[in-house]
Scaffold this active site. Structure first.
Site, PDB file in Angstrom:
ATOM      1  N   ASP A  45      39.931  54.897  55.677  1.00 26.17           N
ATOM      2  CA  ASP A  45      40.832  55.668  54.818  1.00 26.17           C
ATOM      3  C   ASP A  45      40.417  57.138  54.852  1.00 26.17           C
ATOM      4  O   ASP A  45      39.366  57.517  54.323  1.00 26.17           O
ATOM      5  CB  ASP A  45      40.769  55.120  53.384  1.00 26.17           C
ATOM      6  CG  ASP A  45      41.834  55.753  52.503  1.00 26.17           C
ATOM      7  OD1 ASP A  45      41.857  57.003  52.396  1.00 26.17           O
ATOM      8  OD2 ASP A  45      42.651  55.021  51.940  1.00 26.17           O
ATOM      9  N   THR A  56      53.307  47.952  49.464  1.00 25.85           N
ATOM     10  CA  THR A  56      54.413  48.025  50.428  1.00 25.85           C
ATOM     11  C   THR A  56      54.121  48.939  51.617  1.00 25.85           C
ATOM     12  O   THR A  56      54.851  48.900  52.612  1.00 25.85           O
ATOM     13  CB  THR A  56      55.676  48.580  49.744  1.00 25.85           C
ATOM     14  OG1 THR A  56      55.397  49.941  49.330  1.00 25.85           O
ATOM     15  CG2 THR A  56      56.059  47.751  48.518  1.00 25.85           C
ATOM     16  N   ARG A  86      50.658  56.328  49.983  1.00 27.08           N
ATOM     17  CA  ARG A  86      51.224  55.047  50.402  1.00 27.08           C
ATOM     18  C   ARG A  86      51.009  54.025  49.300  1.00 27.08           C
ATOM     19  O   ARG A  86      49.889  53.825  48.854  1.00 27.08           O
ATOM     20  CB  ARG A  86      50.525  54.538  51.666  1.00 27.08           C
ATOM     21  CG  ARG A  86      50.875  55.291  52.885  1.00 27.08           C
ATOM     22  CD  ARG A  86      50.595  54.517  54.148  1.00 27.08           C
ATOM     23  NE  ARG A  86      49.374  53.724  54.160  1.00 27.08           N
ATOM     24  CZ  ARG A  86      49.035  52.920  55.154  1.00 27.08           C
ATOM     25  NH1 ARG A  86      49.839  52.794  56.197  1.00 27.08           N
ATOM     26  NH2 ARG A  86      47.923  52.248  55.124  1.00 27.08           N
ATOM     27  N   ASP A 128      39.835  58.981  51.396  1.00 22.95           N
ATOM     28  CA  ASP A 128      38.603  58.537  50.737  1.00 22.95           C
ATOM     29  C   ASP A 128      37.375  59.096  51.445  1.00 22.95           C
ATOM     30  O   ASP A 128      36.395  59.478  50.792  1.00 22.95           O
ATOM     31  CB  ASP A 128      38.535  57.007  50.712  1.00 22.95           C
ATOM     32  CG  ASP A 128      39.417  56.414  49.618  1.00 22.95           C
ATOM     33  OD1 ASP A 128      39.838  57.169  48.719  1.00 22.95           O
ATOM     34  OD2 ASP A 128      39.688  55.207  49.685  1.00 22.95           O
TER      35      ASP A 128
HETATM   36  C1  PRP Z   1      47.224  58.320  54.356  1.00 19.64           C
HETATM   37  C2  PRP Z   1      47.312  59.391  55.397  1.00 19.64           C
HETATM   38  C3  PRP Z   1      48.790  59.558  55.592  1.00 19.64           C
HETATM   39  C4  PRP Z   1      49.286  58.148  55.404  1.00 19.64           C
HETATM   40  C5  PRP Z   1      49.568  57.552  56.758  1.00 19.64           C
HETATM   41  O1  PRP Z   1      47.460  58.830  53.105  1.00 19.64           O
HETATM   42  O2  PRP Z   1      46.662  60.577  55.029  1.00 19.64           O
HETATM   43  O3  PRP Z   1      49.398  60.440  54.663  1.00 19.64           O
HETATM   44  O4  PRP Z   1      48.244  57.404  54.755  1.00 19.64           O
HETATM   45  O5  PRP Z   1      50.158  56.326  56.645  1.00 19.64           O
HETATM   46  P1  PRP Z   1      51.664  56.055  57.079  1.00 19.64           P
HETATM   47  O6  PRP Z   1      51.838  56.656  58.427  1.00 19.64           O
HETATM   48  O7  PRP Z   1      51.739  54.548  57.104  1.00 19.64           O
HETATM   49  O8  PRP Z   1      52.565  56.645  56.043  1.00 19.64           O
HETATM   50  P2  PRP Z   1      47.295  57.955  51.762  1.00 19.64           P
HETATM   51  O9  PRP Z   1      48.582  57.312  51.405  1.00 19.64           O
HETATM   52  O10 PRP Z   1      46.119  57.047  51.898  1.00 19.64           O
HETATM   53  O11 PRP Z   1      47.072  59.057  50.655  1.00 19.64           O
HETATM   54  P3  PRP Z   1      45.855  60.079  50.443  1.00 19.64           P
HETATM   55  O12 PRP Z   1      45.880  61.049  51.596  1.00 19.64           O
HETATM   56  O13 PRP Z   1      46.207  60.720  49.157  1.00 19.64           O
HETATM   57  O14 PRP Z   1      44.573  59.295  50.390  1.00 19.64           O
HETATM   58  N1  URA Z   2      45.843  55.970  56.107  1.00 18.07           N
HETATM   59  C1  URA Z   2      44.531  56.116  56.398  1.00 18.07           C
HETATM   60  O1  URA Z   2      43.830  56.923  55.770  1.00 18.07           O
HETATM   61  N2  URA Z   2      44.010  55.363  57.375  1.00 18.07           N
HETATM   62  C2  URA Z   2      44.734  54.478  58.085  1.00 18.07           C
HETATM   63  O2  URA Z   2      44.195  53.811  58.984  1.00 18.07           O
HETATM   64  C3  URA Z   2      46.091  54.333  57.762  1.00 18.07           C
HETATM   65  C4  URA Z   2      46.631  55.101  56.773  1.00 18.07           C
END
Ligand code: PRP
Ligand code: URA
Length: 211
Positions: A202, A110, A106, A205
């Site tokens: 997160d 945005t 994400r 993380d």
């Molecule tokens: C997180 C999560 C989803 C997304 C959800 O990933 O694992 O993929 O956010 O958010 P959304 O429903 O608003 O799209 P992130 O973008 O943090 O990436 P990562 O898993 O690489 O940390």
């Molecule tokens: N992605 C995450 O990891 N946590 C949230 O709460 C939303 C998006």
């Protein structure tokens, strides 16, 4: 098209493990183990409709007609990164499944998904697919990943997450009403930064210790 009603898990084991997962004091080692265990428990429900066929076997006591899985094969598709945390758990239940990967993150400004990787099994169109991501927030990442999988000809797709926001659940069922969602908990809302509240922070993380 009629929308599939999401399965929100009410199993006590899932609720107990989720409370520890959410706790800010839970470190990465335990977080990873719990993510995998919760994924396995949700997968148990998500595979309830797999079809069976009769097979003749011999137990040490004599012959019997037993059951084997039949029909279409499965593929799991974790959304990178955080979806990887669910993979071990689901593979303990269905070790013969193939695995594809879709890389999305994400954008911090945005909250829109940005695609950076896609590698799916070559025979994915002949498989039923379960997409894995612990968090369904705005729904953008799940919608995008499922759109990519449908473009490869896949007809039967399920989506498994650990925590969903109502906003993401609604967006996903509007964009892909045919996709059955299996979810550990439906939380209250998204905050201004599009994080799920109360959520768990997160997920990527916390799984990988990158904060
Ligand atoms: C997180 C999560 C989803 C997304 C959800 O990933 O694992 O993929 O956010 O958010 P959304 O429903 O608003 O799209 P992130 O973008 O943090 O990436 P990562 O898993 O690489 O940390
Ligand atoms: N992605 C995450 O990891 N946590 C949230 O709460 C939303 C998006």
């Amino acid at each position: 098209m009629a929308q599939n009603k999401p399965f929100i898990m009410d199993h006590p084991l899932i609720q107990h493990k989720l409370s520890i997962l959410r706790d800010e004091k839970t470190g990465s080692k335990e977080f990873r183990a719990l993510t995998s265990e919760i994924a396995a428990l949700i997968c148990y429900e998500a595979t309830r409709d797999l079809t069976l066929e009769d097979v003749e076997i011999h137990t040490p006591m004599g012959p019997m007609t037993a059951k084997h899985l039949s029909g279409r094969k499965l593929a799991f598709v974790p959304i990178l990164r955080a979806g990887m945390g669910m993979l071990d758990g689901v593979l303990t239940l269905v070790p013969a499944a193939k695995v594809g990967h879709i890389g999305l993150y994400r954008d911090h400004e945005t909250a829109q998904p940005v695609e950076y990787y896609c590698k799916l099994p070559s025979d994915i169109a002949e498989r039923d697919v379960i997409v894995l991501d612990p968090m369904l927030a705005t729904g953008g990442s799940a919608i995008d990943a499922i759109t990519q999988i449908k473009a490869r000809g896949v007809k039967n797709i399920k989506f498994m997450c650990i925590i969903a926001a109502p906003e993401g659940m609604n967006a996903l069922s509007k964009a892909h009403p045919d996709v059955q969602v299996y979810c550990g908990a439906l939380d209250d809302h998204l905050n201004g930064d599009k994080y799920i509240v109360p959520g768990l922070g997160d997920a990527g993380d916390r799984i990988f210790g990158t904060k």
